[in-house]
Design a protein around this motif. Structure first.
Motif, PDB file in Angstrom:
ATOM      1  N   ILE A 135       3.903  -5.407  -7.203  1.00 28.83           N
ATOM      2  CA  ILE A 135       4.824  -6.550  -7.245  1.00 28.83           C
ATOM      3  C   ILE A 135       6.220  -6.134  -6.798  1.00 28.83           C
ATOM      4  O   ILE A 135       6.896  -6.844  -6.033  1.00 28.83           O
ATOM      5  N   ALA A 136       6.670  -4.954  -7.270  1.00 29.23           N
ATOM      6  CA  ALA A 136       7.995  -4.484  -6.856  1.00 29.23           C
ATOM      7  C   ALA A 136       8.058  -4.218  -5.351  1.00 29.23           C
ATOM      8  O   ALA A 136       9.057  -4.540  -4.688  1.00 29.23           O
ATOM      9  N   SER A 137       7.000  -3.653  -4.789  1.00 31.73           N
ATOM     10  CA  SER A 137       6.974  -3.384  -3.344  1.00 31.73           C
ATOM     11  C   SER A 137       6.978  -4.678  -2.552  1.00 31.73           C
ATOM     12  O   SER A 137       7.687  -4.805  -1.541  1.00 31.73           O
ATOM     13  N   PHE A 138       6.205  -5.680  -2.994  1.00 37.73           N
ATOM     14  CA  PHE A 138       6.191  -6.960  -2.290  1.00 37.73           C
ATOM     15  C   PHE A 138       7.552  -7.636  -2.360  1.00 37.73           C
ATOM     16  O   PHE A 138       8.023  -8.219  -1.363  1.00 37.73           O
ATOM     17  N   ARG A 162      -7.727   3.678 -17.674  1.00 37.07           N
ATOM     18  CA  ARG A 162      -7.867   2.512 -16.803  1.00 37.07           C
ATOM     19  C   ARG A 162      -6.709   1.539 -16.978  1.00 37.07           C
ATOM     20  O   ARG A 162      -6.186   0.995 -16.001  1.00 37.07           O
ATOM     21  N   ASN A 163      -6.284   1.308 -18.205  1.00 42.38           N
ATOM     22  CA  ASN A 163      -5.204   0.340 -18.440  1.00 42.38           C
ATOM     23  C   ASN A 163      -3.896   0.802 -17.808  1.00 42.38           C
ATOM     24  O   ASN A 163      -3.174   0.006 -17.182  1.00 42.38           O
ATOM     25  N   TYR A 164      -3.573   2.088 -17.959  1.00 45.70           N
ATOM     26  CA  TYR A 164      -2.344   2.599 -17.349  1.00 45.70           C
ATOM     27  C   TYR A 164      -2.421   2.533 -15.824  1.00 45.70           C
ATOM     28  O   TYR A 164      -1.428   2.237 -15.150  1.00 45.70           O
ATOM     29  N   LEU A 165      -3.602   2.804 -15.276  1.00 50.20           N
ATOM     30  CA  LEU A 165      -3.769   2.772 -13.823  1.00 50.20           C
ATOM     31  C   LEU A 165      -3.591   1.360 -13.281  1.00 50.20           C
ATOM     32  O   LEU A 165      -2.891   1.141 -12.276  1.00 50.20           O
ATOM     33  N   LEU A 166      -4.208   0.377 -13.964  1.00 48.34           N
ATOM     34  CA  LEU A 166      -4.048  -1.015 -13.533  1.00 48.34           C
ATOM     35  C   LEU A 166      -2.608  -1.480 -13.685  1.00 48.34           C
ATOM     36  O   LEU A 166      -2.088  -2.222 -12.847  1.00 48.34           O
ATOM     37  N   GLY A 167      -1.942  -1.059 -14.757  1.00 47.26           N
ATOM     38  CA  GLY A 167      -0.536  -1.418 -14.936  1.00 47.26           C
ATOM     39  C   GLY A 167       0.354  -0.843 -13.847  1.00 47.26           C
ATOM     40  O   GLY A 167       1.275  -1.518 -13.362  1.00 47.26           O
ATOM     41  N   TYR A 168       0.067   0.399 -13.455  1.00 46.65           N
ATOM     42  CA  TYR A 168       0.844   1.015 -12.369  1.00 46.65           C
ATOM     43  C   TYR A 168       0.633   0.259 -11.058  1.00 46.65           C
ATOM     44  O   TYR A 168       1.604  -0.048 -10.342  1.00 46.65           O
ATOM     45  N   ILE A 181       0.828  -1.211   0.000  1.00 42.51           N
ATOM     46  CA  ILE A 181       0.000   0.000   0.000  1.00 42.51           C
ATOM     47  C   ILE A 181       0.860   1.257   0.000  1.00 42.51           C
ATOM     48  O   ILE A 181       0.584   2.228  -0.728  1.00 42.51           O
ATOM     49  N   LEU A 182       1.923   1.252   0.801  1.00 40.78           N
ATOM     50  CA  LEU A 182       2.816   2.415   0.831  1.00 40.78           C
ATOM     51  C   LEU A 182       3.505   2.612  -0.514  1.00 40.78           C
ATOM     52  O   LEU A 182       3.673   3.755  -0.977  1.00 40.78           O
ATOM     53  N   GLY A 183       3.899   1.526  -1.167  1.00 46.70           N
ATOM     54  CA  GLY A 183       4.540   1.654  -2.465  1.00 46.70           C
ATOM     55  C   GLY A 183       3.612   2.194  -3.531  1.00 46.70           C
ATOM     56  O   GLY A 183       4.031   2.963  -4.406  1.00 46.70           O
ATOM     57  N   VAL A 184       2.338   1.806  -3.474  1.00 47.59           N
ATOM     58  CA  VAL A 184       1.385   2.264  -4.485  1.00 47.59           C
ATOM     59  C   VAL A 184       0.986   3.720  -4.251  1.00 47.59           C
ATOM     60  O   VAL A 184       0.937   4.529  -5.192  1.00 47.59           O
ATOM     61  N   LEU A 185       0.695   4.088  -2.999  1.00 47.12           N
ATOM     62  CA  LEU A 185       0.199   5.437  -2.713  1.00 47.12           C
ATOM     63  C   LEU A 185       1.320   6.448  -2.513  1.00 47.12           C
ATOM     64  O   LEU A 185       1.130   7.631  -2.811  1.00 47.12           O
ATOM     65  N   ALA A 186       2.446   6.027  -1.982  1.00 46.44           N
ATOM     66  CA  ALA A 186       3.560   6.952  -1.727  1.00 46.44           C
ATOM     67  C   ALA A 186       4.841   6.313  -2.234  1.00 46.44           C
ATOM     68  O   ALA A 186       5.675   5.830  -1.463  1.00 46.44           O
ATOM     69  N   LEU A 187       4.998   6.305  -3.539  1.00 44.35           N
ATOM     70  CA  LEU A 187       6.134   5.623  -4.147  1.00 44.35           C
ATOM     71  C   LEU A 187       7.454   6.282  -3.761  1.00 44.35           C
ATOM     72  O   LEU A 187       8.447   5.588  -3.514  1.00 44.35           O
ATOM     73  N   LEU A 188       7.480   7.619  -3.691  1.00 48.96           N
ATOM     74  CA  LEU A 188       8.718   8.308  -3.342  1.00 48.96           C
ATOM     75  C   LEU A 188       9.174   7.957  -1.923  1.00 48.96           C
ATOM     76  O   LEU A 188      10.363   7.743  -1.674  1.00 48.96           O
ATOM     77  N   VAL A 189       8.219   7.877  -0.994  1.00 45.02           N
ATOM     78  CA  VAL A 189       8.560   7.519   0.388  1.00 45.02           C
ATOM     79  C   VAL A 189       9.077   6.091   0.456  1.00 45.02           C
ATOM     80  O   VAL A 189      10.059   5.791   1.156  1.00 45.02           O
ATOM     81  N   PHE A 190       8.452   5.190  -0.282  1.00 47.67           N
ATOM     82  CA  PHE A 190       8.887   3.792  -0.269  1.00 47.67           C
ATOM     83  C   PHE A 190      10.291   3.651  -0.844  1.00 47.67           C
ATOM     84  O   PHE A 190      11.128   2.909  -0.304  1.00 47.67           O
ATOM     85  N   VAL A 191      10.577   4.348  -1.927  1.00 47.66           N
ATOM     86  CA  VAL A 191      11.915   4.287  -2.529  1.00 47.66           C
ATOM     87  C   VAL A 191      12.956   4.872  -1.580  1.00 47.66           C
ATOM     88  O   VAL A 191      14.068   4.328  -1.431  1.00 47.66           O
TER      89      VAL A 191
END
Length: 418
Positions: free
Chosen positions: A217-220, A205-211, A151-161
């Motif tokens: 997957i990368a965050s997990f 929608r396609n770009y949103l689902l891809g993101y 959830i943190l990676g999806v909503l706050a990618l900069l913080v997760f990185v």
């Protein structure tokens, strides 16, 4: 300074020209509107431009971080162009003003409807209460940690990185400065995403689902590689973070800020009172045991309980003896030198029965069913009972003879008296 129309509940307004609309909040608090919102819907057959109007031109005067992010979004946000839009207004939030600019002379409709129970607000409130009270146990769950990382990676990618690259930042001051900037940027993007969610889902929608899929997957994978939290300090910090997140959910889950503050205060008090109440219960149990009567209560065992307890204690004692003999400190050579059968002792230590089959057979022949000992006991009991019966019969016969003698002796004296 604008000539705006004021909206009220259950209004349905139809117009063709450009106009601005405002909803002025009612400052009187009613608890039945704690999860209530007003839904403003603007629809038309042609395209129109929707532009929010804010009375706060200076974002530095904002009281909270969320107000600052909302103000910044209003400044940099472009007017929305569509044929239909929705606005959700909290009952006791700030006043809302917006402007409608139709491109063609076509009528558009502005309708106001009250939703007494907003499911989204109720979900946030219940989730905040649950998260606060179970933060300690959830912080020790590996699955919940991975879920929070996704959830943190999806909503706050900069913080997760930034958290992932923390080990490569030498100074703590530099890390916290970067963290502050990442959090502000993330809050801004979260607010923009919330405001444009409907448009993004319908158009991209396609770009949103891809993101979501790629970043999730990368965050997990990153969280799985890092592993669960091991130190008590990191678990405590994660617990505090969950509790702060719970307070934010509680605040966003009600329309009356005073109710949110009261619920947060009660939650803190209930959490803080757990330790004094636990200590008081512990002291109470100690005092109860101290003043409890010292009188011992004896309970007699039945024959079955006596047999079961004897078997259990025998097995336990034999296992303790085996464990003691396996101890490296046990003087094994001294014990073997004094034993008559060392091989049997070694077998017992390794787990063999302490009684040999020959001894078991001899015991059954001596004391089992049909044994000489049991027959002797039965015969002795029967002989004693027969002797008791004979003695009783002899005693009864002697008593009858004595009665006859008394009768014979007393009869002549009776004759003489007659």
């Amino acid at each position: 300074g604008r000539n705006c129309s004021f909206l009220q509940e259950m209004d349905v307004i139809q117009k063709q020209d450009e106009n601005c609309y405002c909803y002025v909040q009612n400052r009187t608090i009613h608890l039945q509107y704690i999860w209530s919102t007003l839904q403003v819907k603007v629809n038309s057959t042609e395209m129109f431009r929707f532009e929010p109007i804010s009375e706060k031109s200076n974002c530095l005067n904002s009281e909270t971080v969320f107000e600052f992010a909302a103000c910044a979004v209003r400044i940099f946000r472009k007017p929305e162009t569509s044929t239909e839009t929705f606005i959700s207004i909290k009952q006791y939030g700030e006043d809302i003003c917006f402007k409608i600019q139709p491109f063609k002379t076509q009528p558009y409709t502005v309708s106001v409807k009250r939703e007494m129970l907003d499911g989204k607000l109720l979900f946030f409130f219940v989730a905040g209460i649950f998260l606060f009270h179970f933060a300690n146990s959830l912080s020790r769950s590996t699955k919940f940690l991975y879920l929070c990382g996704i959830i943190l990676g999806v909503l706050a990618l900069l913080v997760f990185v930034l958290l992932t690259l923390k080990r490569f930042i030498p100074r703590h001051s530099t890390f916290w400065i970067l963290m502050s900037g990442c959090w502000m940027s993330s809050l801004y993007f979260i607010y923009c995403f919330k405001e444009n969610m409907q448009w993004l889902w319908s158009e991209h929608r396609n770009y949103l689902l891809g993101y979501f899929l790629a970043v999730g997957i990368a965050s997990f994978a990153t969280c799985y590689q890092h592993g669960p939290l091991t130190t008590e300090l990191s678990i405590t910090l994660f617990t505090w973070t969950l509790q702060l997140t719970a307070f934010v959910l509680i605040y966003c889950g009600v329309t009356i800020p005073q109710v949110a503050y009261a619920v947060i205060a009660v939650s803190l008090c209930s959490k803080g009172l757990g330790y004094p109440l636990g200590a008081a219960c512990h002291v109470g149990r100690k005092m109860k045991n101290h003043f409890k009567s010292k009188k011992l209560v004896f309970k007699c065992l039945t024959e079955e309980e006596y047999r079961e307890q004897g078997e259990t204690e025998t097995i336990r004692a034999l296992e303790e003896l085996r464990s003691f003999c396996r101890n490296p400190d046990f003087p094994s050579w001294l014990a073997v030198s004094k034993l008559q059968s060392p091989h049997r002792f070694a077998g017992f230590v390794l787990g063999s029965p302490h009684v040999s089959p020959t001894e078991t057979k001899a015991h059954d022949e001596q004391y089992g069913i049909g044994s000489f000992f049991l027959e002797e006991q039965l015969f002795e009991t029967r002989a004693e009972s027969e002797q008791d019966d004979t003695a009783n019969s002899i005693r009864e016969g002697d008593e009858e003879d004595e009665d006859e003698v008394h009768k014979q002796i007393s009869f002549p004296y009776a004759t003489e008296l007659l």
